[in-house]
Scaffold this motif. Structure first.
Motif, PDB file in Angstrom:
ATOM      1  N   VAL A  82       0.846  -1.193   0.000  1.00  0.00           N
ATOM      2  CA  VAL A  82       0.000   0.000   0.000  1.00  0.00           C
ATOM      3  C   VAL A  82       0.885   1.248   0.000  1.00  0.00           C
ATOM      4  N   GLN A  83       1.928   1.224   0.820  1.00  0.00           N
ATOM      5  CA  GLN A  83       2.849   2.363   0.884  1.00  0.00           C
ATOM      6  C   GLN A  83       3.494   2.606  -0.479  1.00  0.00           C
ATOM      7  N   ASP A  84       3.905   1.555  -1.154  1.00  0.00           N
ATOM      8  CA  ASP A  84       4.512   1.703  -2.485  1.00  0.00           C
ATOM      9  C   ASP A  84       3.520   2.289  -3.480  1.00  0.00           C
ATOM     10  N   TRP A  85       2.283   1.833  -3.422  1.00  0.00           N
ATOM     11  CA  TRP A  85       1.255   2.321  -4.334  1.00  0.00           C
ATOM     12  C   TRP A  85       0.977   3.804  -4.086  1.00  0.00           C
ATOM     13  N   VAL A  86       0.826   4.175  -2.823  1.00  0.00           N
ATOM     14  CA  VAL A  86       0.588   5.573  -2.470  1.00  0.00           C
ATOM     15  C   VAL A  86       1.818   6.411  -2.823  1.00  0.00           C
ATOM     16  N   GLY A  87       3.003   5.862  -2.606  1.00  0.00           N
ATOM     17  CA  GLY A  87       4.240   6.570  -2.944  1.00  0.00           C
ATOM     18  C   GLY A  87       4.325   6.893  -4.419  1.00  0.00           C
ATOM     19  N   PHE A  88       3.885   5.975  -5.256  1.00  0.00           N
ATOM     20  CA  PHE A  88       3.884   6.218  -6.700  1.00  0.00           C
ATOM     21  C   PHE A  88       3.020   7.436  -7.023  1.00  0.00           C
ATOM     22  N   TYR A  89       1.839   7.490  -6.448  1.00  0.00           N
ATOM     23  CA  TYR A  89       0.939   8.606  -6.744  1.00  0.00           C
ATOM     24  C   TYR A  89       1.376   9.890  -6.073  1.00  0.00           C
ATOM     25  N   SER A  90       2.093   9.788  -4.995  1.00  0.00           N
ATOM     26  CA  SER A  90       2.673  10.985  -4.389  1.00  0.00           C
ATOM     27  C   SER A  90       3.676  11.616  -5.341  1.00  0.00           C
ATOM     28  N   LYS A  91       4.526  10.786  -5.946  1.00  0.00           N
ATOM     29  CA  LYS A  91       5.482  11.279  -6.950  1.00  0.00           C
ATOM     30  C   LYS A  91       4.738  11.819  -8.168  1.00  0.00           C
ATOM     31  N   PHE A  92       3.698  11.112  -8.586  1.00  0.00           N
ATOM     32  CA  PHE A  92       2.897  11.529  -9.729  1.00  0.00           C
ATOM     33  C   PHE A  92       2.346  12.944  -9.514  1.00  0.00           C
ATOM     34  N   TRP A  93       1.740  13.189  -8.351  1.00  0.00           N
ATOM     35  CA  TRP A  93       1.159  14.508  -8.092  1.00  0.00           C
ATOM     36  C   TRP A  93       2.235  15.568  -7.910  1.00  0.00           C
ATOM     37  N   SER A  94       3.338  15.210  -7.317  1.00  0.00           N
ATOM     38  CA  SER A  94       4.437  16.172  -7.170  1.00  0.00           C
ATOM     39  C   SER A  94       4.949  16.616  -8.531  1.00  0.00           C
ATOM     40  N   MET A  95       5.131  15.659  -9.430  1.00  0.00           N
ATOM     41  CA  MET A  95       5.602  15.993 -10.777  1.00  0.00           C
ATOM     42  C   MET A  95       4.573  16.863 -11.507  1.00  0.00           C
ATOM     43  N   ASN A  96       3.313  16.550 -11.373  1.00  0.00           N
ATOM     44  CA  ASN A  96       2.277  17.352 -12.023  1.00  0.00           C
ATOM     45  C   ASN A  96       2.226  18.763 -11.452  1.00  0.00           C
ATOM     46  N   MET A  97       2.424  18.907 -10.176  1.00  0.00           N
ATOM     47  CA  MET A  97       2.432  20.241  -9.566  1.00  0.00           C
ATOM     48  C   MET A  97       3.642  21.041 -10.047  1.00  0.00           C
ATOM     49  N   LEU A  98       4.785  20.379 -10.188  1.00  0.00           N
ATOM     50  CA  LEU A  98       5.965  21.059 -10.716  1.00  0.00           C
ATOM     51  C   LEU A  98       5.729  21.528 -12.149  1.00  0.00           C
ATOM     52  N   ARG A  99       5.125  20.673 -12.961  1.00  0.00           N
ATOM     53  CA  ARG A  99       4.801  21.049 -14.341  1.00  0.00           C
ATOM     54  C   ARG A  99       3.819  22.215 -14.379  1.00  0.00           C
ATOM     55  N   LEU A 100       2.832  22.192 -13.519  1.00  0.00           N
ATOM     56  CA  LEU A 100       1.854  23.272 -13.462  1.00  0.00           C
ATOM     57  C   LEU A 100       2.518  24.580 -13.038  1.00  0.00           C
ATOM     58  N   ASN A 101       3.363  24.519 -12.029  1.00  0.00           N
ATOM     59  CA  ASN A 101       4.083  25.722 -11.592  1.00  0.00           C
ATOM     60  C   ASN A 101       4.946  26.280 -12.718  1.00  0.00           C
ATOM     61  N   LYS A 102       5.626  25.404 -13.422  1.00  0.00           N
ATOM     62  CA  LYS A 102       6.468  25.848 -14.539  1.00  0.00           C
ATOM     63  C   LYS A 102       5.619  26.499 -15.624  1.00  0.00           C
ATOM     64  N   LEU A 103       4.489  25.898 -15.941  1.00  0.00           N
ATOM     65  CA  LEU A 103       3.583  26.450 -16.941  1.00  0.00           C
ATOM     66  C   LEU A 103       3.064  27.822 -16.515  1.00  0.00           C
ATOM     67  N   LEU A 104       2.694  27.956 -15.272  1.00  0.00           N
ATOM     68  CA  LEU A 104       2.201  29.239 -14.767  1.00  0.00           C
ATOM     69  C   LEU A 104       3.299  30.309 -14.798  1.00  0.00           C
ATOM     70  N   GLU A 105       4.514  29.921 -14.459  1.00  0.00           N
ATOM     71  CA  GLU A 105       5.636  30.861 -14.513  1.00  0.00           C
ATOM     72  C   GLU A 105       5.895  31.305 -15.944  1.00  0.00           C
ATOM     73  N   GLU A 106       5.792  30.379 -16.895  1.00  0.00           N
ATOM     74  CA  GLU A 106       6.003  30.726 -18.308  1.00  0.00           C
ATOM     75  C   GLU A 106       4.915  31.678 -18.813  1.00  0.00           C
ATOM     76  N   GLU A 107       3.701  31.473 -18.354  1.00  0.00           N
ATOM     77  CA  GLU A 107       2.609  32.344 -18.778  1.00  0.00           C
ATOM     78  C   GLU A 107       2.755  33.759 -18.199  1.00  0.00           C
ATOM     79  N   GLU A 108       3.343  33.863 -17.020  1.00  0.00           N
ATOM     80  CA  GLU A 108       3.532  35.178 -16.386  1.00  0.00           C
ATOM     81  C   GLU A 108       4.590  35.982 -17.113  1.00  0.00           C
ATOM     82  N   GLU A 109       5.501  35.324 -17.779  1.00  0.00           N
ATOM     83  CA  GLU A 109       6.598  36.024 -18.470  1.00  0.00           C
ATOM     84  C   GLU A 109       6.180  36.639 -19.754  1.00  0.00           C
TER      85      GLU A 109
END
Length: 109
Positions: A82-109
């Motif tokens: 269960v921990q491994d499964w949740v860990g996978f999705y924790s990484k998944f959401w972290s990566m998506n949040m990083l991509r979203l932040n990068k996209l938002l920063e690019e739009e602000e420029e």
């Protein structure tokens, strides 16, 4: 296929709040008899015993007889899945949040 059945059993077992509380109680000590576990719930020994049976079927709990008592202990190893499964999705959401932040920063420029 048996691995999938085992995983499903673990997820089914931890889906219930009573069983999660039983796991927590068993994690606090080496072993506990049924009557001690029952004291923590507003249900009878039979109901608690049925929850413990589900946990045993998922291999989250082991039991052994000592005289007239049955002692229960936690086997946390299946929770690693269960921990491994949740860990996978924790990484998944972290990566998506990083991509979203990068996209938002690019739009602000």
């Amino acid at each position: 296929m048996s691995d999938n059945k085992h995983l499903r059993d673990v997820y089914d077992a931890i889906a219930d709040p009573t069983r999660r509380q039983l796991i927590q109680l068993l994690a606090e000590t080496d072993e506990r008899p049924l009557h001690e576990l029952t004291e923590h719930f507003q249900m009878g020994r039979t109901a608690v015993s049925k929850h413990l049976t589900v946990l045993k079927e998922a291999e989250l709990v082991f039991d052994r007889k000592v005289g007239r008592e049955t002692l229960f202990r936690l086997n946390a190893l299946p929770l690693r899945e269960v921990q491994d499964w949740v860990g996978f999705y924790s990484k998944f959401w972290s990566m998506n949040m990083l991509r979203l932040n990068k996209l938002l920063e690019e739009e602000e420029e």
